[in-house]
Design a protein around this motif. Structure first.
Motif, short mmCIF file in Angstrom:
data_model
loop_
_atom_site.label_atom_id
_atom_site.label_comp_id
_atom_site.label_asym_id
_atom_site.label_seq_id
_atom_site.Cartn_x
_atom_site.Cartn_y
_atom_site.Cartn_z
N ALA A 258 0.83 -1.20 0.00
CA ALA A 258 0.00 0.00 0.00
C ALA A 258 0.87 1.26 0.00
N ASN A 259 1.96 1.23 0.76
CA ASN A 259 2.85 2.40 0.82
C ASN A 259 3.62 2.61 -0.47
N ILE A 260 3.93 1.53 -1.18
CA ILE A 260 4.59 1.68 -2.48
C ILE A 260 3.71 2.50 -3.41
N ALA A 261 2.42 2.19 -3.41
CA ALA A 261 1.49 2.94 -4.27
C ALA A 261 1.21 4.33 -3.70
N ARG A 262 0.90 4.40 -2.42
CA ARG A 262 0.50 5.68 -1.81
C ARG A 262 1.60 6.72 -1.86
N ASN A 263 2.85 6.29 -1.66
CA ASN A 263 3.96 7.23 -1.60
C ASN A 263 4.73 7.34 -2.91
N SER A 264 4.07 7.03 -4.01
CA SER A 264 4.70 7.10 -5.32
C SER A 264 4.46 8.45 -5.99
N ARG A 265 5.24 8.70 -7.02
CA ARG A 265 5.05 9.91 -7.82
C ARG A 265 3.67 9.92 -8.48
N PRO B 128 8.38 14.43 -2.46
CA PRO B 128 9.66 13.71 -2.56
C PRO B 128 10.08 13.01 -1.29
N GLN B 129 9.86 13.65 -0.13
CA GLN B 129 10.30 13.02 1.12
C GLN B 129 9.55 11.73 1.42
N ALA B 130 8.31 11.61 0.95
CA ALA B 130 7.53 10.39 1.16
C ALA B 130 8.04 9.25 0.31
N ARG B 131 8.74 9.57 -0.78
CA ARG B 131 9.24 8.54 -1.69
C ARG B 131 10.62 8.04 -1.31
N ALA B 132 11.18 8.56 -0.21
CA ALA B 132 12.57 8.26 0.14
C ALA B 132 12.80 6.77 0.42
N GLY B 133 11.81 6.09 0.97
CA GLY B 133 12.02 4.69 1.34
C GLY B 133 11.52 3.70 0.31
N TRP B 134 11.35 4.14 -0.94
CA TRP B 134 10.74 3.25 -1.94
C TRP B 134 11.57 2.00 -2.19
#
Length: 235
Positions: A155-162, A168-174
Motif C-alpha cells: 500500500a505504501n509503495i502505491a501511496r507514496n509514489s510519484r 519527494p520526502q515520502a518517496r525516500a524509502g521506496w
C-alpha cells in the motif's frame, strides 16, 4: 567502501524477511495449509471455516495464538520506539527465535513424519518465532521493512509514489519497500522449492540459516553503533 549503518540494517532486515517467506512456505506446504507469519491468511481461512468452506481451523487458531504470544513476549522485552544502539533485548529475542527454529529443525529431522499433535506444536512455536521477530526489530525504526508481512508495504509503495502525487520526502524509502516485497517472494519461492523437492525440515533449516545471517548482520550494526557512540563521547 564500507556500507552505511542504514544499508547494513536494511540487509539484516531483508534477510529476516526472506527467512519469513521460507517459513510460511514450509507451513503452507508441510503443516496443513497454515501460515505462521501471514496472519491475514489465517484469519481469512478462519472466516471461510465459519461457512464450512475450509478444513479444520484449529491449526489457524493455534498459529494466531502463537503469533500473538510471540509478539507479546517481545513487546515486554524490547523497548518501544526507535533506539540506538540496537537494544540487547532485541538481539536476544532474535537469537532466541533463531535457536528455536534450529531446534525445531533437529526435532523434525529426528521425528521424520509428523503426527497431528506434533504439527500443531510446530505451528505454534514457529508462530511464536514470527510474532517475536516482527516486534523485536521495531527499535531499528525502519517501518518499510517489517520482516514478516508486506500488505502495508504494498500500500505504501502505491501511496507514496510519484503517480499518487506524494511529495519527494515520502518517496525516500521506496527501495526498501520494493526490496522487502522481493525478499518475501523469493524466500517463499525458494522455501517452496526446497520443501517440495527435498523436505519441509530441510526448508526450515534454510530459514534458520537465513535468520542466523540476519542476526549476525544486525550484531555488526550494533557494534558499529556502539563504536560511534564511544567516538562521540571522547573529548
Amino acid at each position: 567502501m564500507s556500507l552505511s549503518l542504514r544499508d547494513l540494517s536494511a540487509i539484516g532486515l531483508l534477510t529476516l524477511t526472506a527467512a519469513a517467506g521460507v517459513v510460511d512456505a514450509v507451513c503452507y506446504f508441510s503443516l496443513e495449509r497454515v501460515f505462521t507469519g501471514n496472519m491475514t491468511g489465517n484469519l481469512l481461512l478462519l472466516g471461510f471455516a465459519l461457512t464450512g468452506e475450509a478444513g479444520n481451523p484449529v491449526n489457524n487458531l493455534v498459529a494466531v495464538a502463537g503469533f500473538l504470544l510471540g509478539a507479546l513476549i517481545a513487546g515486554r522485552l524490547v523497548p518501544h520506539g526507535k533506539a540506538s544502539p540496537l537494544p540487547t533485548t532485541t538481539v536476544w529475542a532474535l537469537v532466541g527465535g533463531t535457536a528455536l527454529a534450529a531446534a525445531l529443525c533437529g526435532l523434525w529431522l529426528a521425528a521424520g513424519e509428523l503426527g497431528s499433535g506434533q504439527t500443531l506444536v510446530l505451528t505454534a512455536l514457529l508462530a511464536v518465532v514470527m510474532g517475536s521477530q516482527i516486534v523485536a526489530v521495531k527499535p531499528l525504526g525502519n517501518a518499510d521493512i517489517t520482516t514478516v508481512v508486506v500488505t502495508g508495504t504494498l500500500a505504501n509503495i502505491a501511496r507514496n509514489s510519484r503517480l499518487a502525487g506524494a511529495p519527494p520526502q515520502a518517496r525516500a524509502g521506496w527501495l526498501d519497500r520494493v526490496l522487502s516485497v522481493v525478499a518475501l517472494v523469493l524466500g517463499a519461492a525458494v522455501g517452496a522449492g526446497v520443501d517440495r523437492n527435498v523436505s519441509g525440515a530441510a526448508a526450515l533449516s534454510l530459514a534458520a540459516g537465513l535468520m542466523l545471517v540476519g542476526v549476525v548482520v544486525l550484531l555488526v550494526v550494533r557494534r558499529r553503533q556502539l563504536a560511534d557512540i564511544a567516538a562521540d563521547a571522547r573529548p
